[in-house]
Scaffold this motif. Structure first.
Motif, short mmCIF file in Angstrom:
data_model
loop_
_atom_site.label_atom_id
_atom_site.label_comp_id
_atom_site.label_asym_id
_atom_site.label_seq_id
_atom_site.Cartn_x
_atom_site.Cartn_y
_atom_site.Cartn_z
N SER A 105 -88.62 13.77 -18.18
CA SER A 105 -88.40 14.34 -16.85
C SER A 105 -89.27 13.63 -15.82
O SER A 105 -90.39 13.19 -16.14
N SER A 113 -78.96 19.93 -15.73
CA SER A 113 -80.28 20.54 -15.59
C SER A 113 -80.14 21.98 -15.11
O SER A 113 -79.97 22.88 -15.92
N ALA A 119 -88.57 21.26 -15.74
CA ALA A 119 -87.14 21.06 -15.48
C ALA A 119 -86.33 22.04 -16.30
O ALA A 119 -86.72 22.42 -17.40
N LEU A 151 -83.59 13.67 -15.20
CA LEU A 151 -83.72 13.81 -16.65
C LEU A 151 -83.12 12.57 -17.29
O LEU A 151 -81.96 12.22 -17.01
#
Length: 609
Positions: A491, A569, A496, A584
């Protein structure tokens, strides 16, 4: 001359003739094909006896120095008075019967903020209690009273005219129905008034009790059963919330139940707190503003003792009641794992157990025949062989809900795990195959909560998600059980969201195939990659392996469809909404999806080669 003993014998014969005729005229339950039938003498609501009372518990959760008393209402056929008839009881309890709070702005927690924050302080609405004595609820009366049952309702602690405080899964919510069951079995004390001392007994009860209900009302039968109370013979929980953590969190992630974005356990507390107005401030201080505030932890979403104490899976050891559970595979409010986890434990414990799953959303009871056979067997004691029936009943796609397909167990005993691997191209459409191809390297997505899961699945190209799919299926493929995913990711920020959808492609809007679109889904917090009890900030650029199960499912994927894996996400409908922009990066070579496929790898090969 008639001798004296002959006269006595004659009187005895006459008495037997008269009483035999009288017995034949009594109204009693009737059974055919192992099911209780509607009896004309029980059908007229005008003849039903309705009254209410208070059952005294052994706890004092409103801390007024007196044991809490639960408000109970009874509906029974007149024959329980006129003919000394004793019948078993169907018992339903709820925190909702006396009304709930209005849906006001600011009631839910704010979700549009960075992970690790809690957002604005929410408002606390007051509930206006409704309802008149002696009626708490009319639910289930027309279904069960005509079939030879007494129906009993009660209000949960701190709601309606019941004393105490709501705790949303706390111990008193199990002990309250336990005590009512004990009263129905002659082992607890009931009173005619909330503050009075005139006792009342359940002289009309056989001491055999069954419980049922939907959602929160389905949770409480399980809560009562985990106490091991004598007399609670069978329960039928429908879409029950069996763990507050699984309802408000997911693998370390703060996640809302579907349709209630921003709800948390303290919101539900306010929603149901319809009890005595003068007790509410004290209850609020002790429960909502202390225990819940200190335990719910919206900052991290970690599992802790507060949540563990509200998980009925951890409390099942004393349970003896026969269990029939019902749930929808597309219930994104109380998700299908809630029933499956309890069913699996009950199986392991050797309890009489059946599971009914349908393909729709929240709620949905088993067919009346299933419920009737269950209660007939365990409450009336009629040997109808229900315990020998198949254990799992699944409503197949496009079938009617009263025509489930029986299976030996759930998951389907013929299901075997098959591992799929990701091949590059996920910003458009990468391949999902059972062959692992090396050196696929990494692919990146950019978080944006404004885009829904459906839009992610439908987009032909997007840098906000990764999408991988199998070839079009040449034959149907049957998935049954829990899928599992391992995502190796890094991340760009210390926190996240991670959201997963397994979908059937093309993702269509046709109502006829709506339930086919989403196969299953799941959410996790990468900060909890080691333990649900302990999260740690992510080091930007460092890869972490996150493994978790998706929601259980049993679905036949149609010929011509593709199985698609969507990785994104933040989930617009379920998770917190941090500012868009977090990146990500997924290591495809260390990421995999495991599906429980009926027929295993061979079935996959036939369908995809």
């Amino acid at each position: 001359m008639i001798k004296k003993h002959s006269v006595l014998g004659l009187f005895s014969i006459l008495f037997l003739i008269v009483t035999s005729g009288f017995a034949q005229n009594k109204t009693v339950p009737v059974f055919e094909n192992g099911e209780a039938q509607i009896v004309e003498g029980f059908t007229n609501p005008q003849d039903w006896i309705r009254h209410d009372l208070w059952v005294e518990t052994n706890f004092d959760t409103d801390e007024d120095g007196k044991p809490d008393r639960m408000h109970v209402s009874v509906t029974r056929p007149k024959q329980t008075d006129t003919e000394d008839l004793k019948l078993p009881v169907i018992y339903v309890t709820s925190p909702y019967f006396a009304g709930v709070a209005a849906d006001l702005p600011g009631v839910m927690w704010e979700v549009e903020h960075e992970l690790g924050d809690i957002g604005k302080v929410r408002v606390h609405p007051e509930v206006t209690r409704r309802g008149e004595r002696p009626i708490i609820s009319n639910s289930h009366l027309r279904k069960w009273v005509p079939r030879g049952y007494i129906v009993v309702h009660s209000s949960s602690p701190g709601t309606g005219l019941s004393d105490g405080a709501p705790t949303i899964g706390g111990l008193n919510e199990a002990l309250a129905p336990k005590t009512v069951v004990e009263w129905l079995c002659g082992k607890a004390t009931g009173f005619t008034e909330r503050e009075g001392n005139e006792p009342v007994t359940a002289f009309w009860s056989t001491g055999k009790v069954g419980m049922t209900g939907t959602s929160y009302n389905g949770t409480l039968p399980l809560a009562a059963a985990t106490t091991g109370v004598e007399g609670l013979e069978a329960i039928i929980p429908i879409a029950p919330n069996t763990s507050s953590y699984h309802y408000y969190r997911s693998n370390g992630l703060v996640r809302s139940p579907g349709g209630y974005l921003g709800e948390d356990i303290d919101v539900l507390y306010d929603f149901v707190h319809s009890g005595a107005e003068d007790k509410r401030p004290g209850n609020n201080k002790r429960v909502r503003d202390t225990e819940m505030k200190n335990g719910m932890d919206r900052q991290t979403g970690d599992l802790n003792d507060f949540w563990n104490d509200r998980d009925y899976l951890n409390q099942m050891a004393p349970m003896k009641a026969a269990l029939l559970m019902s749930h929808g595979f597309n219930d994104w409010n109380v998700m299908p794992e809630h029933s499956n986890r309890i069913y699996q434990k009950a199986k392991e414990m050797g309890l009489p157990t059946q599971l009914y799953y349908h393909q729709f959303g929240h709620g949905g009871p088993p067919p009346m025949t299933m419920m009737n056979r269950w209660f007939t067997r365990y409450l009336h004691g009629i040997e109808n062989g229900v315990e020998k029936d198949k254990q799992a009943w699944i409503v197949r796609e496009n079938d009617k809900t009263d025509q489930p397909t029986p299976y030996d167990a759930y998951p389907n005993p013929e299901a075997k795990n098959v591992t799929f691997y990701l091949n590059k191209g996920g910003n458009s459409l990468g391949d999902l195959t059972t062959k692992k191809n090396k050196k696929q390297k990494t692919e990146t997505l950019v978080d944006n909560f404004n885009i829904s899961g459906k839009e992610h699945a439908q987009a032909s190209n997007s840098n906000n998600r990764l999408l991988y799919a199998t070839p079009k299926l040449k034959t149907e493929l049957h998935i049954s059980g829990e899928s599992e995913i391992t995502v190796s990711l890094s991340s760009s920020k210390a926190a996240a969201n991670l959201s997963i959808m397994l979908v059937s492609l093309p993702y269509e809007d046709d109502a006829k195939v709506l339930t086919d679109n989403i196969i299953t889904r799941g959410w996790a917090d990468p900060q909890n990659h080691k333990s649900l009890r302990e999260s740690e900030p992510l080091k930007p650029g460092k890869f972490y392996d996150v493994t978790f199960k998706l929601q259980p499912d049993d679905q036949i994927i149609r010929t011509g469809q593709q199985i698609g894996l969507v990785i994104f996400s933040s989930d617009k409908e379920f998770t917190l909404h941090p500012k868009p922009g977090t990146e990500l990066t997924v290591n495809l070579d260390k990421t995999s999806l495991t599906l429980p496929v009926v027929g295993g790898l061979e079935a996959v090969k036939i369908a995809t080669d």
